[in-house]
Write an enzyme that holds these catalytic residues in place. Structure first.
Site, PDB file in Angstrom:
ATOM      1  N   GLU A   1       0.847  -1.199   0.000  1.00 35.66           N
ATOM      2  CA  GLU A   1       0.000   0.000   0.000  1.00 35.66           C
ATOM      3  C   GLU A   1       0.882   1.247   0.000  1.00 35.66           C
ATOM      4  OE1 GLU A   1      -2.331   2.950  -0.130  1.00 35.66           O
ATOM      5  OE2 GLU A   1      -3.252   0.956  -0.291  1.00 35.66           O
TER       6      GLU A   1
ATOM      7  N   LEU B   1      -3.424   2.473   4.966  1.00 32.82           N
ATOM      8  CA  LEU B   1      -4.299   1.307   4.914  1.00 32.82           C
ATOM      9  C   LEU B   1      -5.756   1.759   5.013  1.00 32.82           C
ATOM     10  CD1 LEU B   1      -2.399  -1.190   7.248  1.00 32.82           C
ATOM     11  CD2 LEU B   1      -2.619  -1.333   4.756  1.00 32.82           C
TER      12      LEU B   1
ATOM     13  N   ARG C   1     -15.610   8.535 -10.429  1.00 35.07           N
ATOM     14  CA  ARG C   1     -14.236   8.165 -10.127  1.00 35.07           C
ATOM     15  C   ARG C   1     -13.683   7.324 -11.276  1.00 35.07           C
ATOM     16  NH1 ARG C   1     -12.977   9.060  -4.881  1.00 35.07           N
ATOM     17  NH2 ARG C   1     -11.238   7.611  -4.985  1.00 35.07           N
TER      18      ARG C   1
ATOM     19  N   HIS D   1     -42.762  -4.717  16.089  1.00 34.75           N
ATOM     20  CA  HIS D   1     -43.610  -3.524  16.149  1.00 34.75           C
ATOM     21  C   HIS D   1     -43.427  -2.847  17.505  1.00 34.75           C
ATOM     22  CE1 HIS D   1     -47.105  -0.932  15.580  1.00 34.75           C
ATOM     23  NE2 HIS D   1     -47.438  -1.238  16.825  1.00 34.75           N
TER      24      HIS D   1
END
Length: 467
Positions: A34, A38, A269, A446
């Site tokens: 990377e 991260l 993008r 409910h």
């Protein structure tokens, strides 16, 4: 550091880190490369920080309407956006640290640098400290994600921002133009409008959120107009003229313009394959920049996969997660089922929220289905009235049986309070190809917001007690 791995993952965003962690949990020796932080775009410059801002906007809405619940806050709410920014960053930092800790705990070897793929599944890593490393994998997963698209004449800087820069703001601009009325643009528009800004959306399509089911889109459009968000649709943006005060005048349409303090360019993008190298491999990048893959996310290079925004599939973090699992299972020889992209869950976190799975009404008809549709509004739902959020509806699209009754559930579309948290039942119904009669048997709690889905399905059986 080792130089030989079962799997090398290039890219540490949702698709990448989940592939690394899932692979490690299956007993594989994994390396994760990377070049930045991260977590990738989603965690650092996308999903997480944007939703943190949206939650600040929600808190302000609650305070503004507190008197309706018998709570007197003692004056109008003010926004300390620098504190908002600090809170957001604290959330991001904690989650990034969590990923790092999980990688360490599962013995995933993290390389902080830029990875490029060469022949023989060899990955060169230009480390951030200036050194270089060469590692080899039995398998390689490409997961380098995407970056914001830009448009001519709107270079980043000053009042011009993409989703990257806007998330670093420590103040609320007084006047904001959002170029692009898709999911990301509508989230930013909703955030800034709720925080007190004057917002204008500039969209080239005939309506905002193009592709959304028309009934759902109408609710969002009506709500945005109540927030005094100016919607300029079906127009072309023609450029801008900066002024001396740090803002700019955005020109659009036929001689129209709007003076603003900030412009958020939100036009989608593009995949980020720029640094991947790929020379000497059979990995193919198409004319739009997407890495080409088959239904198992395999590229043309044996043992090399690609996942996430790098490939032409829905740009959603949870789709990246699914693709990560798919690739690990496939390289392990477990014969997984490909991702059914036409049935993945979608979520837009503007106010009101939007969530859906499966085709909308017109999409189902265009696919050749004869359909039966059920719709119920939140305004009659007791929990919606209790929480003061009655705007929206649940819409269920089902196949019409030969006898005219409703059969298999094709699509579930929701707009309203917390619908992103309510979609799971509809998603399961769509993906399990359940029928209306199947789902109508299930009890809903409910009072709850989620019971509106159950009531909508029940109405499609021809009998119901609400609506």
């Amino acid at each position: 550091m080792s130089d030989q791995f079962d799997v090398i993952v290039i890219g540490g965003g949702p698709g990448g880190y989940s592939a690394a962690l899932y692979g490690a949990s299956a007993g594989l020796n994994v390396a994760l490369v990377e070049m930045d932080a991260l977590g990738g775009t989603c965690l650092n410059r996308g999903c997480i920080p944007a939703k943190a801002f949206l939650e600040t906007a929600a808190v302000k809405r609650h305070v503004d309407h507190a008197a309706e619940f018998g709570i007197n806050p003692g004056g109008p709410a003010t926004v300390d956006f620098a504190r908002t920014q600090a809170r957001k960053q604290g959330i991001v930092d904690g989650l990034v640290g969590g990923i790092a800790a999980m990688c360490k705990g599962r013995n995933v070897e993290v390389f902080n640098g830029t990875g490029s793929l060469g022949p023989g599944r060899t990955v060169g890593v230009a480390m951030n400290d200036g050194s270089k490393a060469i590692i080899t994998g039995t398998n390689v997963i490409l997961a380098t994600g995407s970056v914001p698209r830009t448009i001519p004449g709107f270079d980043r800087g000053g009042p011009i921002m993409t989703s990257d820069e806007v998330l670093d703001l420590d103040y609320v601009p007084s006047r904001v133009a959002v170029i692009g009325g898709g999911a990301i643009g509508c989230e930013f528009a909703s955030t800034f409008a709720d925080l007190g800004a004057e917002v204008t959306i500039l969209e080239g399509a005939p309506k905002i959120l193009p592709g959304l089911d028309k009934d759902v889109a109408k609710v969002v459009e009506r709500s945005f107009k109540k927030k005094k968000i100016a919607l300029k649709t079906g127009i072309m943006v023609n450029g801008h003229e900066p002024n001396d005060s740090g803002g700019t005048k955005v020109n659009f349409g036929d001689g129209e313009s709007v003076e603003v303090d900030a412009v958020v360019v939100s036009v989608g993008r593009r995949p980020l394959a720029d640094h991947l190298g790929l020379e000497g491999t059979a990995v193919v990048v198409d004319e739009r920049g997407f890495v080409q893959v088959n239904e198992f996310c395999e590229t043309g290079e044996p043992g090399v996969y690609a996942v996430g925004d790098l490939i032409n599939t829905p740009q959603l973090a949870h789709v990246g997660y699914a693709e990560a699992i798919l690739t690990i299972k496939h390289l392990l020889g477990e014969s997984p089922m490909p991702v059914m992209y036409d049935k993945v869950p979608w979520a837009i976190y503007c106010h009101p929220e939007v969530a859906w799975a499966g085709p909308g009404e017109q999409q189902a008809k265009d696919a050749g289905h004869d359909v039966v549709v059920g719709k119920h509004p939140f305004k009659f739902n007791s929990r919606a009235q209790i929480v003061g959020e009655t705007e929206g509806l649940v819409k269920v699209i089902a196949k019409k049986n030969a006898d005219g009754t409703a059969g298999q559930i094709l699509g579930v579309h929701m707009v309203g309070p917390w619908v992103t948290e309510q979609l799971s039942g509809g998603y399961l119904a769509v993906n399990w190809e359940a029928t209306v009669d199947d789902v109508a048997e299930f009890l809903q709690p409910h009072p709850s917001l989620s019971e509106l889905f159950g009531e909508t399905v029940l109405s499609l059986t021809g009998r119901n007690f609400n609506g």
